[in-house]
Motif scaffolding. Structure first.
Motif, PDB file in Angstrom:
ATOM      1  N   ASP A  63      21.067 -13.766  -0.537  1.00 17.97           N
ATOM      2  CA  ASP A  63      21.559 -14.152  -1.660  1.00 17.97           C
ATOM      3  C   ASP A  63      20.776 -14.729  -2.408  1.00 17.97           C
ATOM      4  N   LEU A  64      20.048 -15.532  -1.788  1.00 20.90           N
ATOM      5  CA  LEU A  64      18.780 -15.729  -3.339  1.00 20.90           C
ATOM      6  C   LEU A  64      17.944 -14.789  -3.727  1.00 20.90           C
ATOM      7  N   ARG A  65      17.375 -14.131  -2.255  1.00 25.47           N
ATOM      8  CA  ARG A  65      16.980 -13.045  -3.348  1.00 25.47           C
ATOM      9  C   ARG A  65      16.707 -11.879  -4.150  1.00 25.47           C
ATOM     10  N   ALA A  66      18.497 -11.724  -3.787  1.00 25.97           N
ATOM     11  CA  ALA A  66      18.718 -10.834  -4.811  1.00 25.97           C
ATOM     12  C   ALA A  66      19.378 -11.857  -6.334  1.00 25.97           C
ATOM     13  N   ALA A  67      19.237 -13.096  -6.363  1.00 26.32           N
ATOM     14  CA  ALA A  67      19.247 -13.497  -7.243  1.00 26.32           C
ATOM     15  C   ALA A  67      18.048 -13.340  -8.048  1.00 26.32           C
ATOM     16  N   GLN A  68      17.510 -14.247  -7.482  1.00 26.75           N
ATOM     17  CA  GLN A  68      15.924 -14.224  -8.026  1.00 26.75           C
ATOM     18  C   GLN A  68      15.438 -13.314  -8.641  1.00 26.75           C
ATOM     19  N   ASP A  69      15.510 -11.639  -7.846  1.00 22.04           N
ATOM     20  CA  ASP A  69      14.812 -10.373  -8.074  1.00 22.04           C
ATOM     21  C   ASP A  69      15.969 -10.639  -9.996  1.00 22.04           C
ATOM     22  N   ASP A  70      17.323 -10.677  -9.896  1.00 20.93           N
ATOM     23  CA  ASP A  70      17.921 -10.653 -11.126  1.00 20.93           C
ATOM     24  C   ASP A  70      18.001 -11.599 -12.523  1.00 20.93           C
ATOM     25  N   VAL A  71      16.788 -13.020 -12.066  1.00 23.57           N
ATOM     26  CA  VAL A  71      16.835 -13.375 -12.750  1.00 23.57           C
ATOM     27  C   VAL A  71      16.117 -13.075 -14.351  1.00 23.57           C
ATOM     28  N   HIS A  72      15.691 -11.538 -13.383  1.00 23.48           N
ATOM     29  CA  HIS A  72      14.211 -11.222 -14.873  1.00 23.48           C
ATOM     30  C   HIS A  72      15.548  -9.574 -14.917  1.00 23.48           C
ATOM     31  N   SER A  73      16.609  -9.757 -15.241  1.00 26.02           N
ATOM     32  CA  SER A  73      16.943  -8.737 -15.948  1.00 26.02           C
ATOM     33  C   SER A  73      16.890  -9.054 -16.924  1.00 26.02           C
ATOM     34  N   GLU A  74      16.992  -7.586 -18.053  1.00 26.25           N
ATOM     35  CA  GLU A  74      17.477  -7.742 -19.280  1.00 26.25           C
ATOM     36  C   GLU A  74      18.080  -7.995 -19.357  1.00 26.25           C
ATOM     37  N   ASP A  75      19.492  -8.151 -19.024  1.00 24.42           N
ATOM     38  CA  ASP A  75      20.992  -8.254 -19.632  1.00 24.42           C
ATOM     39  C   ASP A  75      21.262  -9.573 -19.873  1.00 24.42           C
ATOM     40  N   ALA A  76      20.857 -10.188 -20.722  1.00 28.80           N
ATOM     41  CA  ALA A  76      20.765 -11.744 -20.563  1.00 28.80           C
ATOM     42  C   ALA A  76      21.810 -12.714 -19.802  1.00 28.80           C
ATOM     43  N   GLU A  77      23.074 -12.303 -20.206  1.00 22.84           N
ATOM     44  CA  GLU A  77      24.397 -13.144 -19.249  1.00 22.84           C
ATOM     45  C   GLU A  77      23.852 -13.013 -18.021  1.00 22.84           C
ATOM     46  N   LEU A  78      23.449 -12.093 -17.728  1.00 22.43           N
ATOM     47  CA  LEU A  78      23.416 -12.194 -15.926  1.00 22.43           C
ATOM     48  C   LEU A  78      21.674 -12.374 -15.609  1.00 22.43           C
ATOM     49  N   ALA A  79      20.561 -12.769 -16.222  1.00 23.50           N
ATOM     50  CA  ALA A  79      19.706 -13.068 -15.377  1.00 23.50           C
ATOM     51  C   ALA A  79      20.968 -14.855 -15.988  1.00 23.50           C
ATOM     52  N   ASP A  80      20.693 -15.340 -16.994  1.00 24.44           N
ATOM     53  CA  ASP A  80      21.890 -16.710 -16.987  1.00 24.44           C
ATOM     54  C   ASP A  80      22.261 -17.237 -16.001  1.00 24.44           C
ATOM     55  N   MET A  81      23.599 -16.403 -15.117  1.00 25.61           N
ATOM     56  CA  MET A  81      24.625 -16.206 -13.739  1.00 25.61           C
ATOM     57  C   MET A  81      23.723 -16.639 -13.113  1.00 25.61           C
ATOM     58  N   ALA A  82      22.059 -15.684 -12.759  1.00 25.07           N
ATOM     59  CA  ALA A  82      21.901 -15.362 -11.754  1.00 25.07           C
ATOM     60  C   ALA A  82      20.769 -16.974 -11.505  1.00 25.07           C
ATOM     61  N   ARG A  83      20.018 -17.809 -12.605  1.00 26.95           N
ATOM     62  CA  ARG A  83      19.409 -18.467 -12.951  1.00 26.95           C
ATOM     63  C   ARG A  83      20.104 -19.622 -12.526  1.00 26.95           C
ATOM     64  N   GLU A  84      21.089 -19.769 -11.811  1.00 24.57           N
ATOM     65  CA  GLU A  84      22.454 -20.809 -12.102  1.00 24.57           C
ATOM     66  C   GLU A  84      22.465 -20.551 -10.344  1.00 24.57           C
ATOM     67  N   GLU A  85      22.893 -19.563 -10.219  1.00 26.87           N
ATOM     68  CA  GLU A  85      22.092 -19.143  -8.683  1.00 26.87           C
ATOM     69  C   GLU A  85      21.945 -19.396  -7.658  1.00 26.87           C
ATOM     70  N   VAL A  86      20.575 -19.119  -8.754  1.00 26.44           N
ATOM     71  CA  VAL A  86      19.144 -20.000  -7.359  1.00 26.44           C
ATOM     72  C   VAL A  86      18.860 -21.552  -7.493  1.00 26.44           C
ATOM     73  N   GLU A  87      19.178 -21.918  -8.677  1.00 23.39           N
ATOM     74  CA  GLU A  87      19.444 -23.815  -8.615  1.00 23.39           C
ATOM     75  C   GLU A  87      20.459 -24.024  -7.130  1.00 23.39           C
ATOM     76  N   ARG A  88      22.095 -23.480  -7.037  1.00 29.74           N
ATOM     77  CA  ARG A  88      23.346 -23.280  -6.194  1.00 29.74           C
ATOM     78  C   ARG A  88      22.364 -23.085  -4.908  1.00 29.74           C
ATOM     79  N   LEU A  89      21.853 -21.670  -4.656  1.00 29.14           N
ATOM     80  CA  LEU A  89      21.490 -21.692  -3.036  1.00 29.14           C
ATOM     81  C   LEU A  89      19.910 -22.033  -2.492  1.00 29.14           C
TER      82      LEU A  89
END
Length: 365
Positions: A63-89
């Motif tokens: 899950d962390l690998r997937a979230a780290q990939d999403d951090v670089h998404s062009e979708d700002a909302e998805l990137a913000d959610m991914a950063r929170e998920e990276v921190e939690r995981l």
């Protein structure tokens, strides 16, 4: 994540063992053998929560690998959610990593065993025998609080009360793992009842805690064991001093002698004495695996001289000091009343930290 992959690789042996045990506990041959089935179930139940954490660690890593990939998404909302998920995981994985690293440093298998406790009067004459009696009562009260069973094996009373020596078998969940820290010389500072001028005396008693040996642990040829019977002495009912119910076993090759007189029959005393004899012989045979513990026990028990102390009980100041970890409790009455858990848990924690340190695993403060 190379670090996570490396840890999972080291944990593979635990997963393999868990799979092996899952097959054993449904094997008809194992199920029909009560002792084998109980042992397999005990090991399976110990590994089961560890394997569950391994699986969670593996899932969280993915899950962390997937979230780290999403951090670089062009979708700002998805990137913000991914950063929170990276921190939690990241926090969850750090916690799981510590737990799983500790799982790679297993406890001593002997910790699960029942044990034999031996308390002997050391320096101090009659007062030392009284002190040995106080210590034994302390352990009985502690065992009662834990729901453990105490079975007297044998004793020799002091001339003014207490014990010159008292031996008992203690059974329950994780008995040896808790009580093993009590091995050593226990010193007491107090005014004896016979002291007319109120002077404080120092006396000592020794405690030895031996893990109980199973019949398969020790090669014991009964031809090497001499059995003598004699009349029991002391409290014990009508059979005392009327029948030769007490038993003395001598292991001829080693000279180890065990006496038991507290049972209600010669057969019961024989079985108890045989159990103590196995425990003493197994301890001697098992020194290679438990070299550190055996050496520690020897230095702690010594000859009963007060200089080899591990713990001091000071009556005038109402305090108990464990010299191995530098811990002092101003709770003498509670400790002697059987409230040993705080001391024992501190010793268990210290040993655990040392084992982790030796394995190169650090834990945060």
């Amino acid at each position: 994540m190379p670090e996570a992959d490396g840890l999972l690789g080291r944990l593979g042996s635990l997963e393999d063992r868990h799979r092996e045990l899952s097959l054993r506990i449904i094997d008809p041959n194992v199920i029909s053998d009560v002792a084998a089935y109980r042992s397999a179930m005990r090991d399976f139940n110990e590994l089961d929560p560890i394997v569950a954490r391994i699986q969670r660690f593996r899932t969280a890593s993915d899950d962390l690998r997937a979230a780290q990939d999403d951090v670089h998404s062009e979708d700002a909302e998805l990137a913000d959610m991914a950063r929170e998920e990276v921190e939690r995981l990241t926090e969850e994985l750090a916690s799981l990593k510590r737990e799983l690293e500790e799982a790679l440093v297993p406890d001593d298998p002997s910790d699960r065993r029942d044990c034999i406790v031996e308390v002997r009067a050391g320096t101090g004459g009659d007062e030392a025998a009284l002190w040995a009696g106080d210590l034994f009562r302390m352990y009985v009260r502690y065992c009662d609080s834990k729901g453990w069973k105490v079975e007297p094996v044998g004793s020799h009373a002091g001339s003014s009360g207490g014990y010159k020596e008292v031996v008992a078998r203690i059974s329950g969940e994780g008995v040896f793992g808790h009580l093993k820290y009590e091995s050593g010389t226990h010193r007491v500072q107090r005014v004896p009842a016979t002291e007319s001028q109120g002077r404080i005396h120092t006396s000592a008693a020794t405690v030895a805690i031996l893990p109980e040996a199973e019949a398969t642990d020790v090669t014991l040829d009964l031809k090497d064991v001499r059995k003598d019977t004699f009349r029991a002495s002391g409290a014990g009912g009508q059979h005392v001093n009327k029948t030769e119910s007490a038993v003395r076993l001598t292991h001829l090759p080693t000279g180890v002698v065990v006496e038991c007189q507290d049972g209600r029959s010669q057969h019961a005393n024989y079985e108890q004495a045989l159990g103590v004899l196995r425990a003493r012989l197994w301890e001697a045979e098992d020194q290679a695996r438990r070299a550190a513990e055996a050496a520690e026990r020897k230095s702690q028990v010594g000859t009963g001289d007060r200089s080899g102390k591990i713990r001091t009980y000071n009556y005038p100041q109402g305090r108990v000091t464990d010299h191995r970890i530098g811990m002092t409790l101003h709770a003498l009455e509670r400790v002697l009343g059987g409230e040993l858990e705080e001391l024992i848990q501190a010793l268990r924690s210290t040993e655990r930290m040392e084992r982790l340190k030796q394995a190169g695993i650090s834990r945060p403060e």
